[in-house]
Design an enzyme around this catalytic site. Structure first.
Site, PDB file in Angstrom:
ATOM      1  CB  CYS A 130      31.572  67.075  51.663  1.00 41.74           C
ATOM      2  SG  CYS A 130      32.864  66.925  52.920  1.00 41.74           S
ATOM      3  CB  ILE A 151       8.292  57.712  54.313  1.00 36.62           C
ATOM      4  CG1 ILE A 151       8.043  56.818  53.100  1.00 36.62           C
ATOM      5  CG2 ILE A 151       9.342  57.104  55.253  1.00 36.62           C
ATOM      6  CD1 ILE A 151       9.233  56.712  52.157  1.00 36.62           C
TER       7      ILE A 151
END
Length: 582
Positions: free
Chosen positions: A2, A275
């Site tokens: 978080c 990627i």
């Protein structure tokens, strides 16, 4: 995981302070887009906000900040964390205690209440965390960060003397002072002291360990490190570059995921993600590894222009001008990953620091200096690869876990005799493979009867992520900077940036973007300084006279080792009146 923000020991109007806290907390919401929570001390002396990414116990019982209700005043806390041994800690240290949440973060307040805030408490946690605890009864508070700083954390003081802490620096720019909260440390307001609680033997300055290599122990310890990080109530995947480190993470995960407990959707194929620039080495290698392991593979490409277009946002998120070359592809990949519903990824960061995997380690002059360099790298990692691995994916609410930085694995790997880690391409200890970088790690997983990886991958030369996604990316970024930084601006760089003058037009561009985003006088102090060759520390430049005053983080700078190093050139900073400039 978080974003957390705390204002502790504040004075003044409580409503005004709450609104200010909420404005700052919104700057962290990319880290926790699923829900928000705020704690306010009954007398307005403290506020804690929490931007939540639902991963472990996604129910409302897992919402933070947590509180224990007590007649004398509540105990409140919030964590950005993954505590992998939380069930064991509860069984051993909190028998019979009812904890209403299954969140790993929920245990901290109960531990403090039962045993006090001690160094033993923080050392008992196996995982990563950035934590604040507030006691209403005493107005005392604690701030703590995990051993290597895998969870980002900053802190500072406001004008009223209150202390603030936040997952990212951008939420603290209104303060009078601002700094990194150091890894492996705890601050207790009752003593007013910042104290190191994490003191492993491998950190001792000048110590050269002597443990013999135990390949079975090394393999099992790393396997355990991966398996424990498969704990999740949310979909997870693996970042797969096709290099040794990420491929080992993927291989172990695929082999053991069905044996784990607390893993989301473990009966389906493991998702892997890569990627690169079209046709890049990493894309080809990752595809081969995925086919070998049988993963559900997702391959994405990007262009140099897309990378350049992302610079402004990327620097805002990672709060640094270092690691940008590697952070851009990771940032772009994280967005694609999140769009597929994945919240957690495992990654191979840390192996190069632990095992001496960067190509410049071929020049380590002796075992003692080899060991010292690995220690330097690990102790500074929170400003480099770990910062990138945490903040770039969190730009889109994706959490990264790094099994190579597991505490137990560090105890094993960092206690090895460093002579066993040293590189020597002329030596073939097994009669077949040269002693490449990370040779002991490669041999630990060299099991021909039941191979973890194809031999070509297991013994593939180190390729840094920013290079592996395609050399065109690094060269294209340099070329863009050469085009947009005018000759006049470059000539006046010493006047504009009299301290830590950019050493290339690439760094001039990155520094300009950084200064637009972060205006606090101490903001740039949080960015690491110094020269580097192929991701070395400044100290390691002394290993080769030709590296003096050099700065080039590409692995191709090690021209005598890297397969693509022939003909690669890099600029050296100019020396003016005895000082190094860009």
């Amino acid at each position: 995981m978080c974003g957390i923000l705390a204002a502790l020991g504040v004075t003044g109007d409580a409503e005004v302070n709450r609104r200010r806290l909420l404005r700052c907390s919104r700057l962290l919401r990319h880290r926790g887009p699923d829900s928000s929570g705020v704690y306010e001390d009954p007398k307005g002396r403290a506020f804690i906000s929490f931007e939540r990414l639902n991963i472990v116990d996604p129910s409302d019982a897992g919402r933070q900040p947590f509180q224990i209700v007590r007649p004398e005043g509540n105990l409140a806390w919030a964590l950005n964390s993954e505590i992998y041994n939380f069930q064991q800690v509860v069984a051993e240290q909190l028998p019979g205690v009812h904890i209403p949440s299954q969140s790993d973060s929920a245990i901290i307040g109960y531990l403090v209440q039962a045993h006090g805030d001690t160094n033993e408490l923080w050392n008992s946690l196996d995982g990563i965390f950035a934590c604040v605890v507030w006691d209403e009864a005493t107005c005392e508070f604690t701030i703590a960060r995990d051993p290597l700083g895998i969870c980002s954390l900053y802190w500072g003081k406001d004008k009223d003397g209150s202390i603030w802490a936040a997952s990212e620096m951008k939420a603290l720019q209104h303060l009078e002072t601002l700094d990194i909260f150091p890894p492996g440390h705890v601050y207790r307001s009752r003593t007013g002291k910042l104290e190191r609680y994490y003191n492993p033997r491998w950190m001792e300055e000048g110590r050269v360990p002597s443990a013999p290599v135990d390949l079975d122990l090394l393999r099992q310890t790393f396997t355990d490190a991966v398996v424990k990080r498969l704990m999740s109530d949310a979909p997870l995947g693996i970042l797969l570059s096709g290099g040794l480190d990420s491929s080992l993470v993927a291989s172990v995960a695929v082999r053991h995921i069905r044996e784990t407990t607390g893993t989301f959707d473990k009966d389906h194929k493991v998702h892997t993600f890569s990627i690169g620039i079209a046709g890049s080495p990493d894309l080809v290698a990752a595809r081969q590894v995925s086919e070998f392991l049988g993963t559900e593979h997702h391959e994405f490409t990007f262009t140099v222009q897309e990378g350049v277009d992302a610079l402004e946002d990327l620097i805002w998120h990672i709060e640094s001008i270092e690691q940008v070359r590697s952070a851009i592809p990771m940032y772009l990949l994280a967005r694609r990953i999140k769009a597929l519903g994945i919240k957690v990824v495992l990654s191979g960061e840390g192996a190069d620091e632990v095992f001496g995997g960067y190509l410049y380690f071929h020049k380590a002059p002796n075992p003692a200096e080899f060991q010292a360099e690995t220690v330097r790298l690990l102790c500074r990692l929170h400003q480099w690869d770990v910062l990138r691995a945490n903040k770039a994916p969190f730009s889109f609410g994706v959490e990264t876990r790094v099994p190579f930085l597991d505490k137990r694995l560090l105890e094993v790997a960092m206690e090895l005799d460093p002579s066993a880690k040293m590189c020597d391409l002329a030596d073939r200890p097994d009669g077949v493979h040269p002693r490449l970088e990370k040779y002991v790690l490669r041999k630990a997983f060299d099991t021909p009867d039941r191979p973890y990886l194809p031999d070509a991958v297991l013994f593939r030369q180190k390729e840094q992520f920013s290079d592996g996604v395609g050399y065109d990316w690094v060269d294209g970024l340099k070329g863009h900077a050469e085009a947009v930084v005018s000759n006049a601006d470059w000539a006046a760089r010493h006047k504009r940036f009299p301290e830590h003058t950019p050493r290339s037009r690439e760094y001039y561009l990155l520094r300009t973007i950084f200064d637009r985003h972060f205006t606090h006088p101490s903001a740039f102090d949080t960015v690491p300084k110094g020269l580097s060759i192929a991701c070395s520390t400044p100290e390691a430049l002394a290993w080769d006279p030709s590296w003096e005053n050099s700065h080039e983080i590409s692995g191709r700078a090690i021209t005598h080792v890297h397969a693509a190093g022939h003909g690669f050139t890099y600029q050296k900073p100019e020396v003016v009146n005895g000082f190094i400039h860009g």
